[in-house]
Design an enzyme around this catalytic site. Structure first.
Site, PDB file in Angstrom:
ATOM      1  N   PRO A 131       0.967  -1.303  -0.056  1.00 19.15           N
ATOM      2  CA  PRO A 131      -0.174   0.062   0.297  1.00 19.15           C
ATOM      3  C   PRO A 131       1.220   1.742   0.261  1.00 19.15           C
ATOM      4  O   PRO A 131       1.876   1.422   1.481  1.00 19.15           O
ATOM      5  CB  PRO A 131      -0.767   0.027   1.189  1.00 19.15           C
ATOM      6  CG  PRO A 131       0.174  -0.788   2.143  1.00 19.15           C
ATOM      7  CD  PRO A 131       0.851  -2.201   1.106  1.00 19.15           C
ATOM      8  N   CYS A 132       0.110   1.895  -1.208  1.00 18.12           N
ATOM      9  CA  CYS A 132       1.921   3.029  -1.158  1.00 18.12           C
ATOM     10  C   CYS A 132       0.639   4.116  -1.654  1.00 18.12           C
ATOM     11  O   CYS A 132      -0.404   4.587  -1.760  1.00 18.12           O
ATOM     12  CB  CYS A 132       2.621   3.283  -1.891  1.00 18.12           C
ATOM     13  SG  CYS A 132       3.640   1.773  -1.978  1.00 18.12           S
ATOM     14  N   THR A 133       0.955   5.574  -2.065  1.00 19.67           N
ATOM     15  CA  THR A 133       0.511   7.202  -1.830  1.00 19.67           C
ATOM     16  C   THR A 133       1.398   8.133  -3.433  1.00 19.67           C
ATOM     17  O   THR A 133       2.447   7.585  -2.624  1.00 19.67           O
ATOM     18  CB  THR A 133       0.299   7.980  -0.997  1.00 19.67           C
ATOM     19  OG1 THR A 133      -0.740   6.959   0.050  1.00 19.67           O
ATOM     20  CG2 THR A 133      -0.646   8.536  -1.315  1.00 19.67           C
TER      21      THR A 133
END
Length: 355
Positions: free
Chosen positions: A2-4
């Site tokens: 999970p990243c942005t």
């Protein structure tokens, strides 16, 4: 993972540079993945790549370029190169885990022995000289070997930024970030408006798998009611979990970079993939945006006063399981030897600083 991700075109930044940035976050709620920055010399790059998770073996081209990477510091689960810039001053970040839907995955299932986030930087970055070449090389790898997961990948040179998203096991699309726009990407399929004709002909601002038109028609994937094709509606998801985990992060970046003009709610599915910011974007802006935790709202998980009924309601960008943040800045106002800067911060972005 999970990243942005944030991407900023050269006319959207304060100094005319292109910037690509991404938080790499650990997958679980109770651990942190240690990372390290390395420089890979050409003689250290293998001539046959062997994946750990999928066991796929891929022959590699001769004459690789020197490049930086951010692999796992603890060995045993693969390289996970994450991001870097090579000696041709071409950068990439890989990957932003994204979503799909059952119709797409039924039409083109994921490939168990394909490539994934573990492999992509090592397979691509040493062999490209600009952002377009990055899209082309990764597209060929996806069509040849397939992938076992959905990912978004950014490529940049000093002039252009391209964003590629995988579709099912073997398909992909890519779009050039408009020079005066920024992109905010949570863990959700992001590209909305997409010009298939351009992608299949001149490739000026769009690229895709060579059989994309036939693929869409054969499996009745296009959901548009008019001639304006929306890739997010076709290939992505609008799940309840997206409205807690993904769309709120795009909303939080939008309200920071467009504070006077943003009109969306945290749960909206139509937050634009790219927008013109209200002012030029700095490195400090990127760091702040990728550290956001809904401060100034009732959603802030660190809030300790007032109305606490909505505290922690949405997944923040700055979180305790940020492994690192990389901002790759390719400048145009300095000699070539000094064009590339890689800004790094480790651990939770709420409490760290870029170096």
């Amino acid at each position: 993972m999970p990243c942005t991700t944030i991407l900023a075109g050269k006319n959207a930044t304060y100094d005319g540079s292109t910037m690509i940035a991404r938080n790499d976050d650990a997958g679980g709620n109770d651990h942190f993945t240690p990372k390290k920055m390395i420089v890979v010399q050409p003689k250290e790059q293998p001539r046959v790549y062997k994946a750990v998770l999928s066991s796929v073996e891929i022959p590699l081209p001769e004459n690789p370029l020197r490049y930086t990477a951010m692999p796992n510091a603890v060995e045993g689960k693969g390289i996970w190169g994450a991001c870097g810039v090579n000696e041709a001053r071409t950068g990439m970040t890989a990957t932003e885990t994204i979503t799909s839907n059952p119709r797409v995955l039924g039409a083109d299932p994921l490939v168990e022995n394909g490539i994934g986030e573990e492999d992509i930087v090592s397979l691509v970055l040493p062999y490209i000289h600009n952002a377009r070449e990055g899209v082309q090389r990764l597209g060929e790898l996806l069509e040849t070997y397939g992938t076992y997961e959905m990912n978004g990948i950014a490529f940049q040179d000093h002039d252009e930024i391209w964003w590629l998203e995988t579709i099912g096991g073997h398909h992909w699309i890519a779009k050039k970030v408009p020079d005066d726009h920024y992109v905010a990407m949570p863990n959700q399929f992001g590209i909305d408006n997409f010009d298939l004709e351009d992608a299949l002909t001149s490739k000026k601002n769009h690229m895709c798998s060579s059989d994309m038109k036939e693929f869409i028609e054969k499996y009745h994937l296009d959901l548009s009611l008019n001639s304006k094709f929306n890739a997010r509606d076709t290939f992505g998801s609008h799940d309840d979990s997206d409205h807690v985990y993904n769309t709120p992060r795009a909303f939080d970046i939008e309200r920071y970079l467009n504070p006077h003009t943003f009109t969306h709610q945290p749960y909206d599915d139509d937050i634009p993939w790219s927008q013109v910011p209200e002012k030029k974007i700095t490195v400090e802006d990127v760091k702040y945006a990728l550290s956001l935790h809904f401060q100034g709202t009732n959603y802030d998980p660190y809030k300790s006063y007032g109305d606490l009924s909505q505290k922690g309601m949405y997944r923040p960008i700055g979180i305790n399981r940020n492994d690192f943040l990389s901002v790759i800045q390719l400048r145009n106002d300095v000699p070539k030897s000094f064009q590339a800067i890689e800004w790094i911060a480790y651990a939770s972005n709420v409490f760290n600083a870029l170096v």
